[in-house]
Design a protein around this motif. Sequence first.
Motif, PDB file in Angstrom:
ATOM      1  N   ARG A   9       0.835  -1.215   0.000  1.00 46.68           N
ATOM      2  CA  ARG A   9       0.000   0.000   0.000  1.00 46.68           C
ATOM      3  C   ARG A   9       0.864   1.257   0.000  1.00 46.68           C
ATOM      4  NH1 ARG A   9      -2.615   3.680   3.268  1.00 46.68           N
ATOM      5  NH2 ARG A   9      -1.305   3.096   5.026  1.00 46.68           N
ATOM      6  N   TYR A 209     -12.262   0.385   0.510  1.00 45.94           N
ATOM      7  CA  TYR A 209     -11.198   1.109   1.230  1.00 45.94           C
ATOM      8  C   TYR A 209     -11.489   2.586   1.426  1.00 45.94           C
ATOM      9  CZ  TYR A 209      -9.715   2.869  -3.338  1.00 45.94           C
ATOM     10  OH  TYR A 209      -9.675   3.496  -4.573  1.00 45.94           O
ATOM     11  N   THR A 231     -14.052  -6.045   3.188  1.00 45.70           N
ATOM     12  CA  THR A 231     -13.419  -4.906   2.553  1.00 45.70           C
ATOM     13  C   THR A 231     -12.328  -5.421   1.611  1.00 45.70           C
ATOM     14  OG1 THR A 231     -12.387  -2.732   2.958  1.00 45.70           O
ATOM     15  CG2 THR A 231     -11.753  -4.537   4.426  1.00 45.70           C
ATOM     16  N   TYR A 234      -6.798  -2.721   0.192  1.00 45.84           N
ATOM     17  CA  TYR A 234      -6.274  -1.352   0.177  1.00 45.84           C
ATOM     18  C   TYR A 234      -6.688  -0.579   1.430  1.00 45.84           C
ATOM     19  CZ  TYR A 234      -5.255  -2.344  -4.683  1.00 45.84           C
ATOM     20  OH  TYR A 234      -4.770  -2.914  -5.831  1.00 45.84           O
ATOM     21  N   SER A 235      -7.555  -1.150   2.235  1.00 44.88           N
ATOM     22  CA  SER A 235      -8.012  -0.471   3.448  1.00 44.88           C
ATOM     23  C   SER A 235      -6.863  -0.253   4.424  1.00 44.88           C
ATOM     24  CB  SER A 235      -9.110  -1.295   4.125  1.00 44.88           C
ATOM     25  OG  SER A 235     -10.257  -1.361   3.299  1.00 44.88           O
ATOM     26  N   GLN A 252     -10.525  -9.377   3.992  1.00 47.78           N
ATOM     27  CA  GLN A 252      -9.994  -8.430   3.011  1.00 47.78           C
ATOM     28  C   GLN A 252      -9.836  -9.152   1.685  1.00 47.78           C
ATOM     29  OE1 GLN A 252      -6.840  -6.650   5.914  1.00 47.78           O
ATOM     30  NE2 GLN A 252      -7.256  -5.068   4.371  1.00 47.78           N
TER      31      GLN A 252
END
Length: 255
Positions: A9, A209, A231, A234-235, A252
């Motif tokens: 990320r 995200y 989710t 990218y969260s 995720q």
Amino acid sequence: MKRSNEEVRQRRKQLIDLIKTSGFSDVKTLSHQLGVSEMTIRRDCTVLSEMGQIKQTHGKIEYCEAYEDEAHPTDSIEYIKDRLAKEAARQVKDGDTLFVNTSTSAAQTLRHLTDKRISLLTNNTSVIQMEHHPKSTIVLSGGEIRYPKAALSGDIAVESFSHVRSDVTIIGCSGLDLQTGISTSVIHEAKVNAKIIENSGKLIVIADYRKIGKQSNFTIGAIAAIDLLITDHYSDPKVIDLIEQQGVQVIQVPV
């Protein structure tokens, strides 16, 4: 794994910042600037291009200004939302009584449930246009129709959810934050959403995200009320860790 996701990320954020600052770049330059292989840059650029954050043309990589305008969501965001909806559909069993709110992400789940017989109660009128299992029961809550979403709201809608309890509830939201909980930006839907959460069996929240760590105007439920958060990877991992500390299971979905 969490540490690895955080590194990815951060690298992709740096990549976007470099492209945005220079206006455009290429794989070789970005590889040199970030100190990673060209293969890694190509992989990152493919993902970011699918998300609508950059665009690639004949070796030239440019920042996508349209990504910053949330009023015009990109096809890539819709792709991510569909991946989350597909995962949510896996949590529903044949014969379940299901609540779904007016979220487009939550409604998208129903497109992956045509092979299962469900009893659905919703204030989302978009379900009328969808295909369903021939033995499913689809019930609209009733209430005042609010445009442009054509959502059902008001006391009649709240009353409809007051006398039923779901096996599974799938909702979307405008924000998910430790301080303000689950929140929405639409005042007319807040009371309905709160009642949906109150009468839920297993509560599943779908939030891409962009919603994680974000506060919106009206709280509809507490983080601790969530049984499962779905989710994408990218969260913000720090926020995800804090949510998990509230006893919430988090999935995720890789995109």
